[in-house]
Design an enzyme around this catalytic site. Sequence first.
Site, PDB file in Angstrom:
ATOM      1  N   ALA A  20       0.872  -1.174   0.000  1.00 19.30           N
ATOM      2  CA  ALA A  20       0.000   0.000   0.000  1.00 19.30           C
ATOM      3  C   ALA A  20       0.906   1.219   0.000  1.00 19.30           C
ATOM      4  CB  ALA A  20      -0.868  -0.025   1.248  1.00 19.30           C
ATOM      5  N   GLY A  53       0.486  -4.910   0.902  1.00 18.87           N
ATOM      6  CA  GLY A  53      -0.717  -4.959   0.054  1.00 18.87           C
ATOM      7  C   GLY A  53      -0.481  -5.630  -1.289  1.00 18.87           C
ATOM      8  N   GLU A 111      -0.762  -9.211  -0.553  1.00 23.62           N
ATOM      9  CA  GLU A 111      -2.196  -9.436  -0.264  1.00 23.62           C
ATOM     10  C   GLU A 111      -3.010  -9.470  -1.563  1.00 23.62           C
ATOM     11  OE1 GLU A 111      -2.125  -6.217   2.686  1.00 23.62           O
ATOM     12  OE2 GLU A 111      -3.068  -7.620   4.077  1.00 23.62           O
ATOM     13  N   GLU A 142       4.445  -5.186   7.415  1.00 26.54           N
ATOM     14  CA  GLU A 142       3.695  -4.114   8.078  1.00 26.54           C
ATOM     15  C   GLU A 142       4.170  -3.814   9.498  1.00 26.54           C
ATOM     16  OE1 GLU A 142       2.382  -6.360   6.096  1.00 26.54           O
ATOM     17  OE2 GLU A 142       0.918  -5.406   4.781  1.00 26.54           O
TER      18      GLU A 142
END
Length: 260
Positions: free
Chosen positions: A66, A112, A115, A135
């Site tokens: 992200a 992300g 993911e 993270e």
Amino acid sequence: MVFQNLLIENKERIRYIIINRESKLNALNKDTLAELHTAIDEAFSSSKVGGIIITGAGQKAFVAGADIAEFAGLGADEGRQLARQGQTTVFDLIENGNKPVIAAVNGFALGGGLELAMACHIRVASDNAKMGLPEVTLGLVPGYGGTQRLTQLVGKGKALEMIMTADMITAAEAYQYGLVNHVVSQEELLAKAEEILNKILLRAPLAIASAITAINAGMRDGVNGFETEIEEFSKCFGTQDFKEGVSAFLAKRKPDFKGE
Ligand code: COA
């Protein structure tokens, strides 16, 4: 449809969705996630598209996570909203799609990015790819389904180790853990993804959709996957594709499925 952060290409019935923010290693900012939602939704509903390959632009990254710059200054409520919105509109949308989605992981797949790859139905990685959920180095945990999907794919022990150490693993390790289905050279990556998808596209499309639904059902709390399988099996008997599949088998010819 023109996007700022995605490239869309079509190769017969394959829709390529290429995340195209190479200067930021294809990090997923809000705009990119919104575009991904639109692109995936459109591909799932287009009769011209049989399946999707998602990859990253350039040679270095699939998606490096992200967009960390957008996290600065967020509070707990905004964090909850960000995760819920992302999970619903992109990651769950892909996982529960009615068409096969393959991630062609061409480099870093972090946070992300991993993911996103894990929400896809099949992952093919290039041998230079590096994967991880880092993270906790930012004081966070994965928020786009990573704690759940990584555990489903590699088991609890490996998932805890990867998430708590934040270590990146190589493509070879990811293959050994069952996190990716195949590892090939970067030059062969898209050809391998296409080969798998083209094989799936020869099969009955409604049966493929049923297989996705039934397999996903077994991963859900409070849902009896065996019951879902019975219902999906039953639904298949009502399709033209089933009639075509059986007639073709009996007539010793190749089936011509219409997805009806
Ligand atoms: N969010 C925002 N920007 C990112 C990013 C991310 N997740 N990952 C990389 N970028 C940006 C960098 O800030 C840099 O931008 P700049 O040139 O404007 O400074 C550019 O992409 C290139 O990255 P850089 O770090 O210089 O490349 P590198 O080869 O030295 O390192 C990584 C590659 C992947 C190891 C490193 O970029 C990294 O650790 N990224 C963050 C990974 C992460 O924690 N993801 C999870 C987020 S929840």
